[in-house]
Enzyme design. Structure first.
Site, PDB file in Angstrom:
ATOM      1  N   HIS A 117       0.853  -1.186   0.000  1.00 41.54           N
ATOM      2  CA  HIS A 117       0.000   0.000   0.000  1.00 41.54           C
ATOM      3  C   HIS A 117       0.882   1.227   0.000  1.00 41.54           C
ATOM      4  O   HIS A 117       1.931   1.249   0.625  1.00 41.54           O
ATOM      5  CB  HIS A 117      -0.915   0.019   1.235  1.00 41.54           C
ATOM      6  CG  HIS A 117      -2.193   0.736   0.989  1.00 41.54           C
ATOM      7  ND1 HIS A 117      -3.318   0.107   0.526  1.00 41.54           N
ATOM      8  CD2 HIS A 117      -2.525   2.043   1.105  1.00 41.54           C
ATOM      9  CE1 HIS A 117      -4.296   0.979   0.381  1.00 41.54           C
ATOM     10  NE2 HIS A 117      -3.835   2.181   0.726  1.00 41.54           N
ATOM     11  N   LYS A 157      -7.687  -1.696   6.065  1.00 45.67           N
ATOM     12  CA  LYS A 157      -7.849  -2.427   4.783  1.00 45.67           C
ATOM     13  C   LYS A 157      -6.858  -3.588   4.687  1.00 45.67           C
ATOM     14  O   LYS A 157      -7.189  -4.662   4.208  1.00 45.67           O
ATOM     15  CB  LYS A 157      -7.599  -1.483   3.594  1.00 45.67           C
ATOM     16  CG  LYS A 157      -8.714  -0.506   3.329  1.00 45.67           C
ATOM     17  CD  LYS A 157      -8.553   0.188   1.977  1.00 45.67           C
ATOM     18  CE  LYS A 157      -7.502   1.253   1.951  1.00 45.67           C
ATOM     19  NZ  LYS A 157      -7.808   2.492   2.632  1.00 45.67           N
ATOM     20  N   ASP A 183     -14.109   2.164   6.212  1.00 44.32           N
ATOM     21  CA  ASP A 183     -13.098   2.923   5.466  1.00 44.32           C
ATOM     22  C   ASP A 183     -13.703   3.502   4.198  1.00 44.32           C
ATOM     23  O   ASP A 183     -13.395   4.624   3.810  1.00 44.32           O
ATOM     24  CB  ASP A 183     -11.876   2.051   5.135  1.00 44.32           C
ATOM     25  CG  ASP A 183     -10.771   2.893   4.496  1.00 44.32           C
ATOM     26  OD1 ASP A 183     -10.381   3.902   5.109  1.00 44.32           O
ATOM     27  OD2 ASP A 183     -10.341   2.582   3.380  1.00 44.32           O
ATOM     28  N   ARG A 243     -13.557  12.082   4.094  1.00 49.13           N
ATOM     29  CA  ARG A 243     -12.280  12.796   4.324  1.00 49.13           C
ATOM     30  C   ARG A 243     -11.825  13.491   3.051  1.00 49.13           C
ATOM     31  O   ARG A 243     -11.255  14.582   3.092  1.00 49.13           O
ATOM     32  CB  ARG A 243     -11.200  11.803   4.783  1.00 49.13           C
ATOM     33  CG  ARG A 243     -11.385  11.349   6.210  1.00 49.13           C
ATOM     34  CD  ARG A 243     -10.461  10.182   6.531  1.00 49.13           C
ATOM     35  NE  ARG A 243      -9.074  10.497   6.293  1.00 49.13           N
ATOM     36  CZ  ARG A 243      -8.171   9.622   5.850  1.00 49.13           C
ATOM     37  NH1 ARG A 243      -8.506   8.376   5.601  1.00 49.13           N
ATOM     38  NH2 ARG A 243      -6.930   9.980   5.663  1.00 49.13           N
ATOM     39  N   SER A 256      -6.838   4.078   8.373  1.00 47.67           N
ATOM     40  CA  SER A 256      -7.467   3.756   7.089  1.00 47.67           C
ATOM     41  C   SER A 256      -6.685   2.658   6.360  1.00 47.67           C
ATOM     42  O   SER A 256      -7.242   1.639   5.940  1.00 47.67           O
ATOM     43  CB  SER A 256      -7.527   5.036   6.234  1.00 47.67           C
ATOM     44  OG  SER A 256      -7.695   4.742   4.878  1.00 47.67           O
TER      45      SER A 256
END
Ligand code: URA
Length: 430
Positions: A82, A187, A161, A168, A183
């Protein structure tokens, strides 16, 4: 419990308990808490920050807001990566097929664009027919069959999320270390891989502007992952200029295909690093050997073939790579000299303003618009030379070319090129 009291407590710098965060987040997911109430809480968190206990609690509540995937039924080692988000950050589209063609199972849950940064899901959706939601069973089946699947959060998978991310994005509450850490890690924990590699961006086009904040975010995420029993490593990488030579949605898919076809550029360098790190973590082999394996599958075209297998498995069709590009207009250098800096954040804003990102929740994006970067920091330029190209879908968008030119600062003194991978060994972050 009362939501207004929770906002009040955070507004005054209080430390929220697990039960209070659970009440707030579960209420938001179920629809009992309104957008305006959650926006106020997010802003209070943004301003006052969170203690580690709150970040861990928030990640845990978000992780458990839907189903959790059990990847133990997958034959093989599952890996995930990520990035914290930046301009032209398309590494997933290269890392995913690369590691899958090396025998790893790539199981990833991604997000949409956030702030002015692009999101993997929007980029994938720019491919005709591509489906970004799969049921948990289909996700697992696809990973078992072809070694790779990328999905978005859904009403079943990490719904907290999905909703918070979209809110957001349009309430100025993205660039907060606790909110990003919760966040991303929620995930990563839902999608279930044991080996996770994090790419934390740092620079004028990233949420973290300096190395110490980037490192702080990296360490928080690593700690959340490790406390859930995962193997987590990270890199801090530069975002003072776009990573890919392209910024946008469809154009970034085009840029990823160039790399999978053998183009050597910054996007290749970082994707190669992340792929090799995942391989060395998951197979316990030396990093140098992993790099050779990564280069091999890209050179032999195996990673590119796997990319098309992955796209097709999720319903996507690319008949001709050029269909990902639209008309373009050149952006010229305003002076002769060296590129001193590029306002990367402003470039992302321009793509957003052209329709390539969202200005409010639920906006439909124009997947075709974007930019191609031809000159980077340290490059020599002549006045009138093309430094970038602007891809437009309506001729009225050509006017943004002037704004792109203004993002380049040119000096007559030679300027050093930017280093992509940042050495954090001597940095302080606490
Ligand atoms: N990427 C995410 O998934 N979440 C964030 O908050 C920022 C980047």
């Amino acid at each position: 419990m009362n939501f207004a009291e929770i906002i009040e407590k955070k507004k005054r710098g209080g430390v929220l308990e697990y039960e209070e965060l659970k009440y707030a987040i579960d209420g938001y997911v179920s629809g009992e808490v309104a957008d305006y109430q959650m926006s106020a809480l997010l802003m209070a968190i943004f301003i006052n920050g969170m203690e580690d206990s709150e970040i861990f609690a928030m990640a845990d509540v978000m992780r458990h807001s839907g189903d959790e995937l059990d990847l133990s039924v997958i034959n093989g080692v599952c890996v995930d990566k990520h990035s914290t988000g930046g301009m032209g950050d398309t590494t997933t589209l290269i890392v995913a097929p690369t590691v899958a063609s090396l025998g790893l199972k790539f199981a990833k849950m991604s997000g949409r664009g956030l702030g002015v940064t692009g999101g993997t899901i929007d980029k994938l959706e720019s491919i005709r027919g591509f489906k970004t939601t799969l049921s948990g069973d289909d996700f697992i089946k696809q990973i078992n069959d072809i070694g790779v699947a990328v999905i978005e959060q859904s009403t079943n998978l990490c719904p907290a999320d999905k909703k918070l991310y979209a809110l957001r994005d349009v309430t100025g509450t993205v660039d907060s270390i606790p909110l990003i850490a919760a966040s991303i890690m929620s995930k990563k924990l839902v999608s279930g891989s044991d080996y996770i590699f994090l790419d934390v961006k740092c620079g004028n086009g990233a949420f973290m502007k300096d190395i110490s904040s980037a490192l702080k975010l990296a360490v928080k995420m690593k700690t959340i992952g490790e406390s859930a029993g995962k193997n987590v490593e990270f890199v801090v990488s530069d975002m003072n200029e776009p990573l890919s030579d392209y910024i946008g949605n469809a154009v970034e898919v085009y840029g990823a295909l160039e790399v999978l076809s053998g183009k050597k550029c910054k996007l290749y360098e970082l994707s190669r690093h992340i792929s090799a790190k995942l391989l060395s973590m998951a197979k316990n082999i030396k990093f140098g050997d992993a790099l050779k394996e990564v280069d091999g599958v890209i050179e032999r075209g195996e990673a590119k073939a796997k990319f098309f297998e992955f796209i097709e498995a999720q319903g996507g069709i690319i008949e001709n790579e050029n269909e990902l590009l639209c008309d373009s207009v050149d952006v010229m250098a305003s002076a002769t000299g060296y590129v001193k800096s590029i306002n990367c954040n402003k470039l992302g804003r321009i793509v957003c303003d052209m329709g390539g990102g969202r200005l409010k929740k639920g906006d439909v994006i124009d997947a075709k618009v974007g930019l191609k970067i031809l000159k980077r920091v340290g490059d020599q330029v002549r006045i009138g030379e093309t430094i970038a190209k602007l891809f437009y879908s309506k001729s009225s968008q050509k006017r943004f070319a002037q704004d792109v030119q203004n993002c380049y600062s040119i000096t007559d003194k030679p300027t050093e090129k930017l280093k992509l991978l940042i050495d954090t060994r001597d940095c302080r972050y606490l």
